[in-house]
Design a protein around this motif. Structure first.
Motif, PDB file in Angstrom:
ATOM      1  N   MET A 282       0.749  -1.330   0.016  1.00 28.99           N
ATOM      2  CA  MET A 282       0.049   0.102   0.198  1.00 28.99           C
ATOM      3  C   MET A 282       0.984   1.192   0.229  1.00 28.99           C
ATOM      4  O   MET A 282       0.512   2.166  -0.683  1.00 28.99           O
ATOM      5  CB  MET A 282      -1.068  -0.076   1.239  1.00 28.99           C
ATOM      6  N   ALA A 283       1.956   1.135   0.835  1.00 27.92           N
ATOM      7  CA  ALA A 283       2.805   2.419   0.836  1.00 27.92           C
ATOM      8  C   ALA A 283       3.631   2.696  -0.629  1.00 27.92           C
ATOM      9  O   ALA A 283       3.755   3.767  -1.008  1.00 27.92           O
ATOM     10  CB  ALA A 283       3.989   2.219   1.890  1.00 27.92           C
ATOM     11  N   LEU A 284       4.011   1.193  -1.301  1.00 27.91           N
ATOM     12  CA  LEU A 284       4.690   1.755  -2.570  1.00 27.91           C
ATOM     13  C   LEU A 284       3.469   2.280  -3.550  1.00 27.91           C
ATOM     14  O   LEU A 284       3.656   2.957  -4.399  1.00 27.91           O
ATOM     15  CB  LEU A 284       5.002   0.321  -3.084  1.00 27.91           C
ATOM     16  N   ALA A 285       2.195   1.857  -3.360  1.00 30.08           N
ATOM     17  CA  ALA A 285       1.238   2.075  -4.342  1.00 30.08           C
ATOM     18  C   ALA A 285       0.698   3.390  -4.329  1.00 30.08           C
ATOM     19  O   ALA A 285       0.403   4.250  -5.195  1.00 30.08           O
ATOM     20  CB  ALA A 285      -0.106   1.267  -4.549  1.00 30.08           C
ATOM     21  N   LYS A 286       0.490   3.893  -3.034  1.00 26.87           N
ATOM     22  CA  LYS A 286      -0.002   5.265  -2.619  1.00 26.87           C
ATOM     23  C   LYS A 286       0.763   6.184  -2.482  1.00 26.87           C
ATOM     24  O   LYS A 286       0.505   7.438  -2.534  1.00 26.87           O
ATOM     25  CB  LYS A 286      -1.060   5.030  -1.722  1.00 26.87           C
ATOM     26  N   GLY A 287       2.022   6.101  -2.383  1.00 29.09           N
ATOM     27  CA  GLY A 287       2.990   7.038  -2.157  1.00 29.09           C
ATOM     28  C   GLY A 287       3.332   7.799  -0.997  1.00 29.09           C
ATOM     29  O   GLY A 287       2.857   7.226   0.117  1.00 29.09           O
ATOM     30  N   ALA A 288       4.072   8.948  -1.132  1.00 27.47           N
ATOM     31  CA  ALA A 288       4.678   9.691  -0.064  1.00 27.47           C
ATOM     32  C   ALA A 288       3.383  10.248   0.723  1.00 27.47           C
ATOM     33  O   ALA A 288       3.437  10.401   2.165  1.00 27.47           O
ATOM     34  CB  ALA A 288       5.519  10.698  -0.302  1.00 27.47           C
ATOM     35  N   GLY A 289       2.417  10.969  -0.078  1.00 26.22           N
ATOM     36  CA  GLY A 289       1.446  11.682   0.640  1.00 26.22           C
ATOM     37  C   GLY A 289       0.465  10.848   1.811  1.00 26.22           C
ATOM     38  O   GLY A 289       0.355  11.078   2.729  1.00 26.22           O
ATOM     39  N   PHE A 290       0.370   9.419   1.171  1.00 29.75           N
ATOM     40  CA  PHE A 290      -0.279   8.429   2.160  1.00 29.75           C
ATOM     41  C   PHE A 290       0.385   8.182   3.282  1.00 29.75           C
ATOM     42  O   PHE A 290       0.100   8.290   4.361  1.00 29.75           O
ATOM     43  CB  PHE A 290      -0.733   7.009   1.242  1.00 29.75           C
ATOM     44  N   ILE A 291       1.784   7.968   3.082  1.00 31.43           N
ATOM     45  CA  ILE A 291       2.746   7.681   4.506  1.00 31.43           C
ATOM     46  C   ILE A 291       2.561   8.866   5.357  1.00 31.43           C
ATOM     47  O   ILE A 291       2.468   8.836   6.448  1.00 31.43           O
ATOM     48  CB  ILE A 291       3.951   7.447   3.822  1.00 31.43           C
TER      49      ILE A 291
END
Length: 255
Positions: A225-234
């Motif tokens: 999920m972190a890889l798919a959704k990117g920095a904003g998600f993290i």
């Protein structure tokens, strides 16, 4: 333990794996559940068994991240080895330290992280355009592997979060790469602490390995999920987890 206790522990291990893979802090989910469900455990046994679970979940997250994120292994390997050694040292003195003295300090640091990330929205969302100096790289290794490795063996809450912020601020990496790097260091610190705890006979192997299965599943899902959704998600998850950690530690200290 009854089936309900097993269900609670497995669910907590799954959730802890997801949170830990994204921003760290999984121990604040799983450790209290272990102590509540298994009141006969000493704090050292609960911490040791949690480390066994976390080693497997963190290793799964490292594998998942490394397939998609280019990691500087020449930096990561020495830092991870240093983290293992320092974490074992932290675990060796864990029974000598009054953790109540640390909780207010950690709460202040976590609040500072939340304020810093909120006030600097570009932190962790853009990649630095220049390579860091050798001094900055060495300093990062000492902070991430040495200081935070020792802290993880000694106490632990928020280690992954502090690692992500360390890499984002000192090396200028965005949050996805910072999370991947944090997992490598965290794997080293988990292994170091586990080796010490295993040598002192504090690990409940059957329980730790059972929870590890769910923790691995949660870690893989969280990393993907972190890889798919990117920095904003993290960034959003990091802020939420920091607030929850502050509330949890505050309740533990003052509640």
């Amino acid at each position: 333990m009854g089936w309900a206790d097993w269900g609670v522990l497995m669910t907590a291990a799954l959730a802890a794996g997801w949170v830990d893979a994204v921003v760290g802090g999984g121990g604040l989910i799983l450790l209290p559940v272990i102590l509540l469900t298994m009141p006969q455990m000493t704090p050292q046994e609960a911490l040791a068994t949690n480390k066994l679970t976390a080693v497997n979940g963190t290793a799964a997250a490292v594998l998942t991240f490394s397939r998609k994120v280019r990691l500087e292994w020449r930096l990561m390997v020495p830092a991870a080895v240093l983290a293992a050694v320092c974490s074992a040292a932290g675990a060796a003195v864990v029974s000598l330290i009054d953790k109540d003295l640390f909780i207010p300090i950690i709460m202040v640091l976590l609040i500072a992280v939340a304020v810093f990330v909120t006030m600097r929205p570009t932190i962790g969302t853009t990649l630095a355009t220049h390579r860091p100096s050798r001094l900055k790289v060495v300093t990062t290794v000492l902070v991430a592997g040495g200081a935070l490795g020792f802290y993880d063996g000694l106490f632990g809450p928020g280690t992954g979060t502090f690692l992500i912020i360390t890499f984002a601020v000192m090396l200028g990496t965005e949050f996805v790469r910072s999370a991947a790097m944090a997992k490598v260091i965290n794997l080293g610190s988990n292994v170091g602490a586990l080796v010490f705890f295993a040598a002192t006979g504090n690990v409940w192997w059957s329980l730790g390995l059972a929870m590890a299965v769910c923790n691995v599943i949660g870690s893989v899902v969280g990393a993907r999920m972190a890889l798919a959704k990117g920095a904003g998600f993290i960034r959003i998850v990091l802020l939420v987890v920091v607030v929850v950690m502050v509330i949890r530690l505050g309740w533990q200290q003052f509640g």
